[in-house]
Design a protein around this motif. Structure first.
Motif, PDB file in Angstrom:
ATOM      1  N   CYS A  28      -0.721 -49.120 -39.051  1.00  0.00           N
ATOM      2  CA  CYS A  28      -1.740 -49.578 -38.406  1.00  0.00           C
ATOM      3  C   CYS A  28      -2.935 -48.084 -38.345  1.00  0.00           C
ATOM      4  N   LYS A  29      -2.206 -46.868 -38.865  1.00  0.00           N
ATOM      5  CA  LYS A  29      -3.155 -45.560 -38.536  1.00  0.00           C
ATOM      6  C   LYS A  29      -3.395 -45.232 -37.391  1.00  0.00           C
ATOM      7  N   ALA A  30      -2.180 -45.418 -36.713  1.00  0.00           N
ATOM      8  CA  ALA A  30      -2.273 -44.934 -35.118  1.00  0.00           C
ATOM      9  C   ALA A  30      -2.431 -43.448 -34.909  1.00  0.00           C
ATOM     10  N   ASP A  31      -2.992 -43.094 -34.140  1.00  0.00           N
ATOM     11  CA  ASP A  31      -3.299 -41.745 -33.919  1.00  0.00           C
ATOM     12  C   ASP A  31      -1.960 -40.854 -33.405  1.00  0.00           C
ATOM     13  N   GLY A  32      -0.926 -41.944 -33.008  1.00  0.00           N
ATOM     14  CA  GLY A  32       0.247 -40.950 -32.585  1.00  0.00           C
ATOM     15  C   GLY A  32       1.716 -41.971 -32.830  1.00  0.00           C
ATOM     16  N   ILE A  33       2.578 -41.483 -32.664  1.00  0.00           N
ATOM     17  CA  ILE A  33       3.963 -42.053 -32.452  1.00  0.00           C
ATOM     18  C   ILE A  33       4.637 -41.483 -31.598  1.00  0.00           C
ATOM     19  N   HIS A  34       5.698 -42.101 -30.673  1.00  0.00           N
ATOM     20  CA  HIS A  34       6.537 -41.792 -29.600  1.00  0.00           C
ATOM     21  C   HIS A  34       7.688 -41.850 -29.892  1.00  0.00           C
ATOM     22  N   VAL A  35       8.520 -41.068 -29.897  1.00  0.00           N
ATOM     23  CA  VAL A  35      10.194 -41.406 -29.899  1.00  0.00           C
ATOM     24  C   VAL A  35      10.886 -40.826 -29.137  1.00  0.00           C
ATOM     25  N   GLY A  36      12.107 -41.496 -28.812  1.00  0.00           N
ATOM     26  CA  GLY A  36      13.062 -41.024 -27.834  1.00  0.00           C
ATOM     27  C   GLY A  36      14.209 -40.235 -28.435  1.00  0.00           C
ATOM     28  N   GLN A  37      15.121 -39.695 -27.626  1.00  0.00           N
ATOM     29  CA  GLN A  37      16.303 -39.058 -28.180  1.00  0.00           C
ATOM     30  C   GLN A  37      17.196 -39.763 -29.089  1.00  0.00           C
ATOM     31  N   GLU A  38      17.232 -41.118 -28.743  1.00  0.00           N
ATOM     32  CA  GLU A  38      18.147 -41.921 -29.479  1.00  0.00           C
ATOM     33  C   GLU A  38      17.470 -42.426 -30.766  1.00  0.00           C
ATOM     34  N   ASP A  39      16.001 -42.194 -30.949  1.00  0.00           N
ATOM     35  CA  ASP A  39      15.395 -42.683 -32.186  1.00  0.00           C
ATOM     36  C   ASP A  39      15.440 -41.570 -33.178  1.00  0.00           C
ATOM     37  N   MET A  40      14.220 -41.858 -34.419  1.00  0.00           N
ATOM     38  CA  MET A  40      14.222 -41.105 -35.601  1.00  0.00           C
ATOM     39  C   MET A  40      14.117 -39.581 -35.193  1.00  0.00           C
ATOM     40  N   GLU A  41      14.787 -38.717 -35.985  1.00  0.00           N
ATOM     41  CA  GLU A  41      14.696 -37.112 -35.356  1.00  0.00           C
ATOM     42  C   GLU A  41      13.216 -36.661 -35.946  1.00  0.00           C
ATOM     43  N   THR A  42      12.790 -35.598 -35.192  1.00  0.00           N
ATOM     44  CA  THR A  42      11.412 -35.593 -35.159  1.00  0.00           C
ATOM     45  C   THR A  42      10.860 -35.029 -36.697  1.00  0.00           C
ATOM     46  N   GLY A  43      11.824 -34.419 -37.181  1.00  0.00           N
ATOM     47  CA  GLY A  43      11.443 -33.646 -38.783  1.00  0.00           C
ATOM     48  C   GLY A  43      11.355 -34.831 -39.601  1.00  0.00           C
ATOM     49  N   LYS A  44      12.075 -35.963 -39.556  1.00  0.00           N
ATOM     50  CA  LYS A  44      12.100 -37.048 -40.268  1.00  0.00           C
ATOM     51  C   LYS A  44      10.804 -37.960 -40.045  1.00  0.00           C
TER      52      LYS A  44
END
Length: 217
Positions: free
Chosen positions: A81-97
């Protein structure tokens, strides 16, 4: 689009539980009219097709109001959707990935509860941090409580923007003043309101009083 501290000032997180007389899109637009500085789409129940359709519509709305649009958890939807951002938690995908999939321009927000997690997220390339739950919240019963002292330590540990989340309302937002956070993320305090636009106008004034004196932009 990269993250600025102004983006965090009044951060709205959607919750379908409060839809009824208004659709989620109508509620989101009311919040945008009221002055939210960022909008996150959080969906846990929709299938991928409906989630993407909704994300595209909210991205369009946010662009019209010049407000960043962020998708919670689902990196694939955020990219599509070409979002401006994505927010993840500690149990979600690792930031580098997440960065590898989202590309260099998309904002990445990471939920943290400790200074150690905050430092690691910043090192991994996070653009901002969500810290909470700072107060009790029924929106996310599994949220880990974070003391105001810990919030302050996290803000002192990192140089990227920090937004507090969890049970924040007009009644207690003032307690976040002077701790170093750049804004508040709210769910029910916005979307359970009878008049979302007016509620956001009041919350925007409060957030400016609370946070603009905490850190200099």
């Amino acid at each position: 689009m990269k993250c600025s501290k102004e983006t965090m000032l009044l951060y709205a997180v959607t919750d379908r539980a409060w839809t009824g007389k208004q659709s989620l899109e109508e509620q989101a637009e009311a919040a945008l009219k009221g002055g939210v500085t960022c909008l996150q789409l959080r969906e846990k129940e929709l299938d991928e097709e409906e989630f993407l359709k909704e994300a595209i519509e909210l991205k369009r709305l946010c662009a019209a109001y010049h407000v960043p649009f962020i998708v919670n958890d689902n990196v694939e939807i955020a990219v599509k959707c070409k979002a401006d951002g994505i927010h993840v938690g500690q149990e979600d995908m690792e930031t580098g990935k997440v960065r590898a999939l989202a590309g260099p321009e998309m904002m990445i927000g990471v939920s943290v509860q400790t200074p150690e997690q905050a430092a690691a997220a910043q090192e991994a390339g996070a653009d901002y941090l969500g810290v909470g739950a700072v107060f009790g919240t029924a929106t996310k019963p599994d949220a880990i409580d974070v003391s105001l002292e810990t919030l302050k330590k996290i803000c002192e540990t990192v140089s990227i923007p920090v937004v507090a989340i969890g049970g924040i309302s007009k009644a207690n937002m003032h307690r976040l003043s002077g701790l170093g956070a750049d804004g508040a993320a709210l769910v029910s305090a916005i979307f359970s309101a009878g008049d979302i636009e007016q509620e956001c106008r009041e919350l925007r004034r409060l957030s400016e009083q609370t946070f603009l004196t905490s850190r200099q932009f």
